[in-house]
Write a protein that holds these residues in place. Structure first.
Motif: not given
Lengths: 115, 111
Positions: A35, A88, A90, A106-107, B36, B42-45
């Motif tokens: 993404x 960014x 992802x 997700x990272x 999310x 940080x990435x989405x959680x």
């Protein structure tokens, strides 16, 4: 148990250059999605890989390409970089057999700046 | 075209009160809706999801409501805590793989 890992975390390129971003999925996951999140926007789907093949692709030009390796890790390549590619990026991994869509991890992303 | 819309870029709520985050969508083919949460760097959680055949799903302090006739869903957080301060993304999926995300709502919970 390592989650989704991405590298590099930050990078700066100039217009016209090419970039490769890397992703290792969460252990047990076999599917990788990429993404793009521009500033102030939500993530936009680029493409998804499973069994080393592209399964689905979003509305992104052919300058964006990817690859998945036998160990399920993946690369995102962007050619002929434009200023608008600054974002960014992802990576998200999942297990194809999962029914619900919530099992998408997700990272932390790779922050690309194009000058 | 933006199929998932979050029209409030930001929301500020006092600790202990209810936070309500809203999301509208245009595609009636969406079969799953998700929220999310994203902290900086940080990435989405994943937070919570709801199938299109349901109208409510609850998980602890988080409840998602779906109004299909209005093409609207909302996330309720009760009670709100300072640690809930983050950007919340609404996302939706047509049966398949890709998620469509909204632009996000930045929630600030103040003590």
């Amino acid at each position: 148990d390592a989650g989704v890992t991405q590298s590099p975390t930050h990078l700066i390129k100039t217009r016209g250059q090419q970039v490769t971003l890397r992703c290792s999925p969460k252990s047990g996951h076999d599917t990788v999605s990429w993404y793009q999140q521009a500033l102030g926007q939500g993530p936009q789907f680029i493409f998804q890989y499973y069994e080393e093949e592209e399964r689905q692709r979003g509305n992104f030009p052919d300058r964006f390409s990817g690859h998945q390796f036998p160990n399920y890790s993946s690369e995102l390549n962007v050619n002929a970089l434009l200023l608008g590619d600054s974002a960014l990026y992802l990576c998200a991994s999942s297990f194809l057999g999962t029914i619900g869509p919530g099992e998408l991890f997700f990272g932390e992303g790779s922050r690309l700046t194009v000058l | 075209d933006q199929q998932v819309k979050q029209n409030s870029p930001s929301l500020s709520v006092q600790e202990g009160r209810i936070s309500i985050l809203n999301c509208d969508y245009t595609n009636s083919m969406f079969d799953y809706f998700l929220w999310y949460k994203k902290y900086p760097a940080e990435g989405p959680t994943f937070l919570i999801s709801i199938s299109s055949i349901k109208d409510k799903n609850e998980d602890g302090r988080f409840t998602v409501f779906l109004n299909k006739s209005a093409k609207h869903l909302s996330l309720h957080i009760v009670p709100s805590q300072p640690g809930d301060s983050a950007v919340y993304f609404c996302a939706a999926r047509v049966s398949g793989y890709a998620l469509n995300f909204g632009k996000g709502t930045s929630l600030l919970v103040t003590p």
